[in-house]
Design a protein around this motif. Structure first.
Motif, mmCIF file in Angstrom:
data_model
loop_
_atom_site.group_PDB
_atom_site.id
_atom_site.type_symbol
_atom_site.label_atom_id
_atom_site.label_comp_id
_atom_site.label_asym_id
_atom_site.label_seq_id
_atom_site.Cartn_x
_atom_site.Cartn_y
_atom_site.Cartn_z
ATOM 1 N N ARG A 256 0.844 -1.204 0.000
ATOM 2 C CA ARG A 256 0.000 0.000 0.000
ATOM 3 C C ARG A 256 0.871 1.242 0.000
ATOM 4 O O ARG A 256 1.839 1.318 0.730
ATOM 5 N N GLY A 257 0.536 2.191 -0.867
ATOM 6 C CA GLY A 257 1.258 3.454 -0.853
ATOM 7 C C GLY A 257 2.519 3.471 -1.707
ATOM 8 O O GLY A 257 3.189 4.488 -1.764
ATOM 9 N N LEU A 258 2.854 2.387 -2.364
ATOM 10 C CA LEU A 258 4.005 2.416 -3.262
ATOM 11 C C LEU A 258 3.685 3.300 -4.460
ATOM 12 O O LEU A 258 2.551 3.330 -4.928
ATOM 13 N N SER A 259 4.701 3.989 -4.977
ATOM 14 C CA SER A 259 4.495 4.768 -6.197
ATOM 15 C C SER A 259 4.265 3.802 -7.358
ATOM 16 O O SER A 259 4.557 2.610 -7.241
ATOM 17 N N ASP B 222 7.383 1.973 -8.329
ATOM 18 C CA ASP B 222 7.743 0.907 -7.405
ATOM 19 C C ASP B 222 6.800 -0.290 -7.542
ATOM 20 O O ASP B 222 7.218 -1.441 -7.464
ATOM 21 N N SER C 155 11.702 5.207 -15.287
ATOM 22 C CA SER C 155 12.593 6.173 -15.914
ATOM 23 C C SER C 155 13.790 5.434 -16.504
ATOM 24 O O SER C 155 13.963 4.241 -16.293
ATOM 25 N N LEU D 202 13.906 12.736 -12.509
ATOM 26 C CA LEU D 202 13.791 11.284 -12.463
ATOM 27 C C LEU D 202 12.522 10.896 -11.737
ATOM 28 O O LEU D 202 11.958 11.700 -10.992
ATOM 29 N N VAL D 203 12.100 9.655 -11.956
ATOM 30 C CA VAL D 203 10.972 9.144 -11.196
ATOM 31 C C VAL D 203 11.331 9.237 -9.720
ATOM 32 O O VAL D 203 12.414 8.841 -9.315
ATOM 33 N N GLY D 204 10.437 9.822 -8.926
ATOM 34 C CA GLY D 204 10.712 9.923 -7.503
ATOM 35 C C GLY D 204 11.337 11.244 -7.086
ATOM 36 O O GLY D 204 11.630 11.449 -5.919
ATOM 37 N N SER E 232 5.331 14.768 -9.178
ATOM 38 C CA SER E 232 3.894 14.542 -9.029
ATOM 39 C C SER E 232 3.406 15.055 -7.690
ATOM 40 O O SER E 232 2.272 15.523 -7.570
ATOM 41 N N GLU E 233 4.272 14.973 -6.696
ATOM 42 C CA GLU E 233 3.886 15.420 -5.360
ATOM 43 C C GLU E 233 3.671 16.932 -5.354
ATOM 44 O O GLU E 233 2.746 17.428 -4.712
ATOM 45 N N GLU F 172 -1.299 11.202 -12.615
ATOM 46 C CA GLU F 172 -0.484 10.178 -13.268
ATOM 47 C C GLU F 172 -1.106 8.798 -13.116
ATOM 48 O O GLU F 172 -0.953 7.955 -13.990
#
Ligand SMILES: Nc1ncnc2c1ncn2[C@@H]1O[C@H](COP(=O)(O)OP(=O)(O)OP(=O)(O)O)[C@@H](O)[C@H]1O
Ligand SMILES: [Mg+2]
Lengths: 346, 498
Positions: B141-144, B147, B174, B288-290, B294-295, B336
């Motif tokens: 739960r909560g993984l991007s 991930d 990415s 990069l991803v992360g 998006s946040e 996303e």
């Protein structure tokens, strides 16, 4: 998010486990704390609450509901529910008592086995309706709640079996103690430990969680979803059957209305115990503790001479408190996971 | 190489009601070969995957395993036969740990029950192999999305299958992660595994695959050796016509500031982010991803709260943590994660498109079904949506077509500032150009566009300005003239100071 791309390899972190375990433990510790407070306060007001006899009664009252809560947990974990347990208990209790009364000399273990089988059969009916025929569990088991009770009434035809009609060997099961602990409580404890171990350490146990957590993904993972759901209902039915015999042995007087409405106590215990009603998480230990807490409250209120009507309201308040607590914990965990991931990344 | 294929489809068809998703398709997967499956959104790729994995049963045709016909009654049968699948949409169990997700149903056993230690060690080993840092004990739960995708990949790898099928595994990843995945895939190929790979990125197919089968509208078009064709050939096979290259943004003159973000900070997520977007401008947010892009978007739109800073739209300060206020101010966000944030999966296509702009559909106190339908129809045509009926629920649409519905939903609102998060993820080559044209057209009409994208060609082709984030901070602002792959990547990997 992990900025995986920018960092050299690193030893995998270990915080997630601790956090999740902690939450599960917080949940169960919370109930233990509530129990401690309850016993402390009630005992201070009225020391008779802490006597051996009183504690023994609480354990006896807990045993049956705890056993049912353990069974119910199996079903709830898979994102289903079994409302019919009280009727299965009634059917099993009356059926067992009737056989014992009408056939003096019948071996008691045989009667117990028969009651368990009867419960399992009832569970199989539920399992077929939910697992195979895809009837929503709420509706299916509401139907069987009435159906099983109907059969019970039909069989009983207004009769009542009294303690005097049953062999002493059977009735003593309900009153006997081993090392001061009531036998029924020990049986419930054994069931709890065995089921708890199976849920944690067997593939089939883990698969129940998977099914409740994401049913579609469970299918894609190749899990035999129908079979597992069937099995959960059958196991729950069997435990309800066993609970039925225990009921007959404990109370001695049995008619067709036995255990009416008990399903709500069971579900309340499960929810208070931290089992997610939408499946996927929770433990049988929590559910059993939930049953213990509810039974203790009932006894405490009696000792404190609180109106029986207020009891219901207090149980309700407790349920809501449990749900609010779950919600808060879930938010805390989400926030903690977020922060932890970021700090680990930097 | 012309021995018997490990797994093959011969003349397979599958229809859902009136939709003929796959028609008479044959496909042969050979050991030691990566086979690409190409086709536009809704061409039937995922349906084919689900036939191979036992989820769907073909209406006609056969599945051949080592040349012999087999029937897969369910996913378990296909797994038994050595087929592992990474589905397009992640299929994780949110309540269970990442480790349990990987090994569900096949946990290593000790004398008594599951061997947790061995299971955890294998998971950690898989993550090392993939070069990802995930805690094996963390709940899913909560993984991007990235991930989640990585966990899916680990899950498929752990099966040590003879056939590995990957349905758009790279859509959320990415560059670096993709490179890792390709490394692993190539190693598997060397070991004699047969792979099927789906992607909308042509360069990925040309890098990894030896053979490519193309589908169009569910029908088989061609099967070629990659070495024998060019990317243009492939596009022609997929689309059935010539296609313009990436759509370059038209020149517009930037107007006043429409979106102004000042020193925005959300503890533990991003820090001190400031930027402006003017009317008529397309500003790309790269990284990069992360990196926290998006946040930032979620916070600006009010989905998450922020701890410090401010957001202004058209000079008016936004109330924090209120999407309603953001929408009222003319802000729109195309998220996303379409399944969880963009769509109500059980509602119809037209309802979903209508959702974000209900006000415009009101006739008196009621919502006009007619207006709703009309709007949905317009957008369906503009975005070349592939569907049977507008009243179908969106969960039966193909992945790329769901993305189009999300876009339509927000574009239909005529926002003054629009934030698009990976607008072309999972969208086919033809429609990608169309989406770019749309964004450019929007900017032309004076809308301020903030575009988050991990695809560099898209960033370089579309953006007037490129903002680059690295580990939660804005590290560079690069003008269109100076933006090159090198300059953006350097900033994204933290090699330049702002
Ligand atoms: N369960 C279903 N019920 C009805 N229609 C479906 C179902 N699954 C897929 N379809 C339809 O079948 C067609 C093919 O869909 P599929 O998912 O195979 O496309 P795809 O090639 O994977 O596209 P994308 O690139 O967008 O993922 C689409 O028109 C889709 O709407
Ligand atoms: Mg697809």
């Amino acid at each position: 998010m992990t900025a995986t791309a920018t960092r050299p390899e690193r030893i995998t972190r270990n915080g997630g486990r601790r956090l999740v375990d902690l939450v599960a433990r917080v949940r169960e510790l919370g109930i233990l704390a509530a129990l401690a407070a309850l016993f402390g306060v009630t005992g201070a007001v009225n020391p008779s609450f802490l006597t051996y006899g009183s504690l023994r009664d609480i354990l006896l009252n807990t045993a049956i509901v705890a056993m049912l809560a353990v069974g119910q947990t199996l079903v709830v974990i898979t994102r289903n529910v079994d409302l019919s347990v009280s009727s299965v208990v009634g059917l099993s209790a009356f059926g067992g008592a009737l056989v014992l009364a009408d056939n003096p000399g019948v071996p008691i273990p045989l009667v117990i086995a028969g009651c368990v089988a009867l419960g399992a059969a009832c569970g199989a009916v539920n399992g077929l309706l939910v697992g195979a025929a895809k009837v929503p569990a709420l509706v299916a088991t509401l139907g069987t709640l009435y159906a099983f009770r109907g059969i019970d009434y039909a069989v009983a035809g207004g009769r009542q079996v009294n303690a005097a009609d049953m062999p002493d060997g059977f009735l003593s099961l309900g009153t006997r103690s081993v090392l001061g602990v009531p036998l029924l409580a020990l049986v419930a404890l054994a069931v709890l430990l065995v089921v708890g171990w199976m849920l944690r350490n067997l593939r089939s146990g883990r698969e129940l969680y998977a099914i409740g957590s994401n049913p579609e993904a469970a299918v894609l993972a190749g899990i035999q979803v129908r079979r597992r759901i069937m099995a959960a209902f059958v196991a729950n039915g069997a435990l309800a059957g066993l609970a039925g015999v225990m009921w007959a042995a404990r109370f001695g007087t049995v008619d067709a209305t036995v255990a009416t409405g008990k399903e709500l106590d069971v579900i309340a215990a499960v929810v208070v115990g931290g089992v997610a009603i939408f499946g996927g998480s929770g433990t049988v230990y929590g559910a059993a503790l939930g049953a213990l807490l509810l039974a203790s409250i009932t006894s405490a209120l009696a000792v404190l001479r609180v109106d029986a009507l207020a009891q219901t309201a207090i149980n309700g308040a407790l349920l809501i408190a449990a749900i609010v607590l779950d919600r808060l914990l879930a938010l805390r965990v989400a926030a903690a996971l977020r922060r932890r991931r970021f700090h680990d990344d930097n | 190489m012309e021995d018997t294929p490990v797994l093959a489809l011969s003349g397979v068809s599958k229809a859902f009601g009136a939709v003929r998703a796959v028609r008479d398709v044959s496909l042969e997967l050979y050991a030691g070969e990566v086979h690409a499956l190409a086709g536009e959104n809704g061409a039937g790729k995922s349906t084919l995957v689900k036939i191979l994995s036992g989820v769907h049963r073909p209406d006609t045709g056969q599945i051949l395993l080592d040349g012999a016909p087999v029937e897969f009654a369910g996913p378990a049968d296909a797994q038994q036969a050595g087929v592992a699948v990474i589905y397009q949409e992640p299929t994780l169990f949110p309540d269970l740990s990442v480790t349990e997700n990987i090994f569900m149903g096949r946990q290593p056993r000790a004398r008594l029950g599951i061997d947790r230690r061995a299971m955890r060690a294998s998971a950690a080993e898989l993550f090392t192999r993939l070069g990802v840092q995930l805690d094996p004990d963390q709940p899913a739960r909560g993984l991007s999305i990235a991930d989640q995708q990585l966990v899916e990949i680990a899950k498929a790898l752990s099966r040590q299958a003879r056939v590995l099928i990957m349905d758009e595994p790279t859509a959320a990843l990415s560059g670096k992660e993709v490179a890792r995945l390709f490394g692993v895939a190539k190693a598997l190929r060397e070991q004699g595994c047969a792979l099927l790979f789906i992607s909308h990125r042509l360069e990925e197919m040309f890098e990894l695959c030896q053979r490519v089968t193309t589908l169009r509208d569910g029908a088989f078009v061609a099967s070629d050796m990659i070495a024998d064709i060019t990317p243009d050939d492939l596009v022609r096979r997929m689309v059935g016509r010539e296609l313009d290259a990436l759509f370059p943004k038209q020149e517009t003159t930037a107007g006043e500031v429409a979106l102004s973000v000042r020193r925005l900070t959300r503890e533990g997520v991003f820090t001190d982010v400031s930027f402006e977007v003017r009317r008529g401008e397309i500003v790309a947010l790269a990284g990069l991803v992360g990196a926290g892009r998006s946040e930032v978007a979620r916070a600006v739109f009010g989905i998450d709260r922020w701890d410090a800073g401010s957001v202004e739209v058209d000079g008016k300060r936004l109330r924090p943590a209120s999407p309603t206020a953001a929408m009222a101010a003319g802000l729109a966000l195309v998220p996303e994660d379409r399944r969880q944030q963009g769509l109500v999966m059980d509602l119809s296509i037209e309802r979903n498109i209508g959702l974000a702009g209900l006000a415009a559909l009101h006739r008196g106190p009621l919502i006009s079904r007619l207006a709703e339908r009309q709007r949905a129809k317009d957008w369906a045509v503009r975005l070349q949506l592939k569907f049977a009926r507008l009243t179908d629920p969106v969960n039966v649409l193909s992945g790329g077509n769901q993305q189009k519905v999300v876009l339509a939903k927000w574009l239909a609102r005529k926002p003054s500032v629009i934030i698009v998060d990976e607008p072309t993820r999972g969208i086919d080559v033809g429609t990608k150009a169309e989406v770019h044209r749309l964004l450019s057209e929007l900017a032309g009409t004076g809308v301020a566009v903030l575009m988050i994208s991990s695809e560099l060609p898209e960033v370089l082709g579309m953006a007037d300005r490129v903002l680059v984030m690295h580990e939660g901070r804005l590290v560079a602002e690069i003008d269109r003239a100076d933006a090159t792959e090198e300059s953006v990547m350097a900033a994204a990997t933290g090699r330049t100071a702002a």
